[in-house]
Design an enzyme around this catalytic site. Structure first.
Site, PDB file in Angstrom:
ATOM      1  N   ASP A 171       8.657   2.166  -4.089  1.00 23.02           N
ATOM      2  CA  ASP A 171       8.141   1.284  -5.379  1.00 23.02           C
ATOM      3  C   ASP A 171       9.287   0.762  -6.174  1.00 23.02           C
ATOM      4  OD1 ASP A 171       5.978   0.502  -7.069  1.00 23.02           O
ATOM      5  OD2 ASP A 171       6.238   2.203  -8.353  1.00 23.02           O
ATOM      6  N   HIS A 254       3.664  -6.413  -6.125  1.00 23.56           N
ATOM      7  CA  HIS A 254       2.544  -5.687  -6.569  1.00 23.56           C
ATOM      8  C   HIS A 254       1.206  -6.657  -6.740  1.00 23.56           C
ATOM      9  CE1 HIS A 254       5.592  -2.745  -7.744  1.00 23.56           C
ATOM     10  NE2 HIS A 254       4.365  -1.940  -8.051  1.00 23.56           N
ATOM     11  N   HIS A 257      -0.183  -5.837  -3.459  1.00 25.08           N
ATOM     12  CA  HIS A 257      -0.773  -4.447  -3.454  1.00 25.08           C
ATOM     13  C   HIS A 257      -2.250  -4.430  -4.253  1.00 25.08           C
ATOM     14  CE1 HIS A 257      -1.313  -1.098  -6.184  1.00 25.08           C
ATOM     15  NE2 HIS A 257      -1.042  -0.073  -5.019  1.00 25.08           N
ATOM     16  N   HIS A 272       0.631   4.503  -3.292  1.00 29.92           N
ATOM     17  CA  HIS A 272       0.978   2.988  -3.945  1.00 29.92           C
ATOM     18  C   HIS A 272       2.341   2.735  -3.357  1.00 29.92           C
ATOM     19  CE1 HIS A 272       1.885   0.433  -7.389  1.00 29.92           C
ATOM     20  NE2 HIS A 272       3.137   0.759  -7.331  1.00 29.92           N
TER      21      HIS A 272
HETATM   22 ZN   LIG Z   1       4.565   0.025  -8.506  1.00 33.11          ZN
END
Ligand SMILES: [Zn+2]
Length: 376
Positions: A171, A254, A257, A272
């Site tokens: 991340d 993101h 994602h 995540h």
């Molecule tokens: Zn993130």
């Protein structure tokens, strides 16, 4: 657009921090509500609650049901109000933390965030990612105020599953990739302003610390050791990445994602950070990144066994139409895809996912990679 820099009031990081946190917490109030999921209660929550009780705090213990949803925020807010809590402590992972932010706002209490894993960059941010009760991406919820205190106990992190640290590294590695795209676009940050030099410097420093110390930190975590490398990566995953993404902007990684939530399937068994790894890989392809640069990232991700192909992410099991649904959601008007320096269409997302995957497959077949960690 005005420049903006936002952050929590105070961030404290140390080994065994929870066991000597009373000195920091008592400034905020003595009536505390601790929320944690059942697993975290067993690992560290009960001990922490007992420590606070022994230090003259009045502690209300609440079990978090596992989903960061509006319904769960409402349920625990009621408990916070009924027990006249002055401080809400979110103890746990990303979803616990994101839920605690909503509760503190609704119940009008101080907010303390105590992550039990360095798995994502939610702890320092003044926003939550909320999901429906079925776990589908619902909204980014922005708060008028950041947390009062973030407590990062590196001893707790050293004992957390290695997969959580690796997810946080992943991340964090997306932070500077997305910040650079946002900067080029003169895009809007998650703090809802233009990026400061400060925000951009933090994102760049986040990446430098990851290149320098990530692998050593993973080895420390495997051996449950608090070391300078682990300490560095805990800060990179939480403070540097958190301030970096909020103050320098999110972009394609993101957005992609979030696009994954358009489909059902095995991809949702990934964390995540693992899903963000593929999102970041796809962003590099969209940006037409030179291969010398791309290869360095690929080597890094594969050494940590991060899923950066269609097969690794189980997206190869989806139909063309489902892939296009991901592309559509990733490029929705309110998505951070708008921070890319050029227009991105749903078809471009699908093509970039396939191209990223093919390039990584080819890289894998022509290079020897020895992962230092295996997810299973
Ligand atoms: Zn993130």
């Amino acid at each position: 657009m005005d420049k903006m820099f936002v952050s929590p009031d105070t961030y404290i990081q140390g080994s065994g921090l929870l066991e000597h946190s009373a000195q920091y917490l008592e400034k905020l109030g003595k009536y505390v509500l601790i929320m944690s999921d059942e697993i975290v209660w067993d690992i560290v929550g009960n001990e922490f609650a007992e420590y606070l009780t022994n230090n003259d705090f009045k502690v209300e213990k609440v079990v978090f049901n596992g989903e960061a949803s509006v319904q769960e925020i409402d349920r625990i807010t009621k408990i916070a109000k009924d027990t006249k809590a002055e401080v809400v402590i979110g103890l746990g992972g990303g979803k616990t933390i994101d839920t605690s932010k909503g509760i503190a706002l609704e119940a009008n209490t101080k907010l303390v965030i105590a992550p039990t894993a360095a798995s994502a960059d939610a702890p320092t941010a003044g926003l939550s990612v909320l999901y429906t009760e079925e776990g589908v991406f619902d909204q980014y919820k922005f708060y008028p105020k950041h947390s009062d205190l973030v407590l990062l106990d590196t001893k707790v992190i050293a004992n957390a599953p290695v997969r959580t640290l690796v997810s946080g590294i992943s991340d964090a590695m997306a932070t500077n990739i997305e910040a650079k795209a946002t900067t080029m676009k003169h895009g809007v940050t998650m703090g809802n302003g233009a990026a400061t030099f400060t925000g951009r410097a933090i994102a760049a420093e986040c990446e430098r610390v990851l290149w320098d110390h990530a692998f050593e930190a993973v080895e420390s975590n495997k051996n449950k050791l608090v070391t300078p490398a682990l300490d560095a990566i805990v800060e990179a995953n939480t403070l540097l990445s958190g301030l970096g993404f909020e103050n320098a902007g999110l972009a394609a990684a993101h957005a992609i994602h979030n696009g994954f939530t358009a489909v059902k399937g095995e991809i949702h068994h990934l964390t995540h950070g693992e899903k963000v790894a593929f999102g970041a890989m796809v962003e590099l392809v969209l940006e037409n990144t030179p291969h010398e640069v791309m290869d360095k990232y690929i080597e890094f991700w594969l050494t940590l066994d991060l899923p950066i192909t269609m097969e690794d992410t189980h997206l190869d099991q989806l139909s063309e139409d489902e892939l296009l649904q991901i592309g559509k959601l990733a490029t929705a008007p309110d998505e951070t895809m708008k921070n890319m320096p050029f227009e991105v269409t749903p078809e471009m997302v699908v093509n970039a996912m396939k191209a990223a995957s093919a390039y990584v497959d080819s890289y894998r077949s022509s290079h020897t990679i020895t992962p230092i960690f295996k997810r299973n």
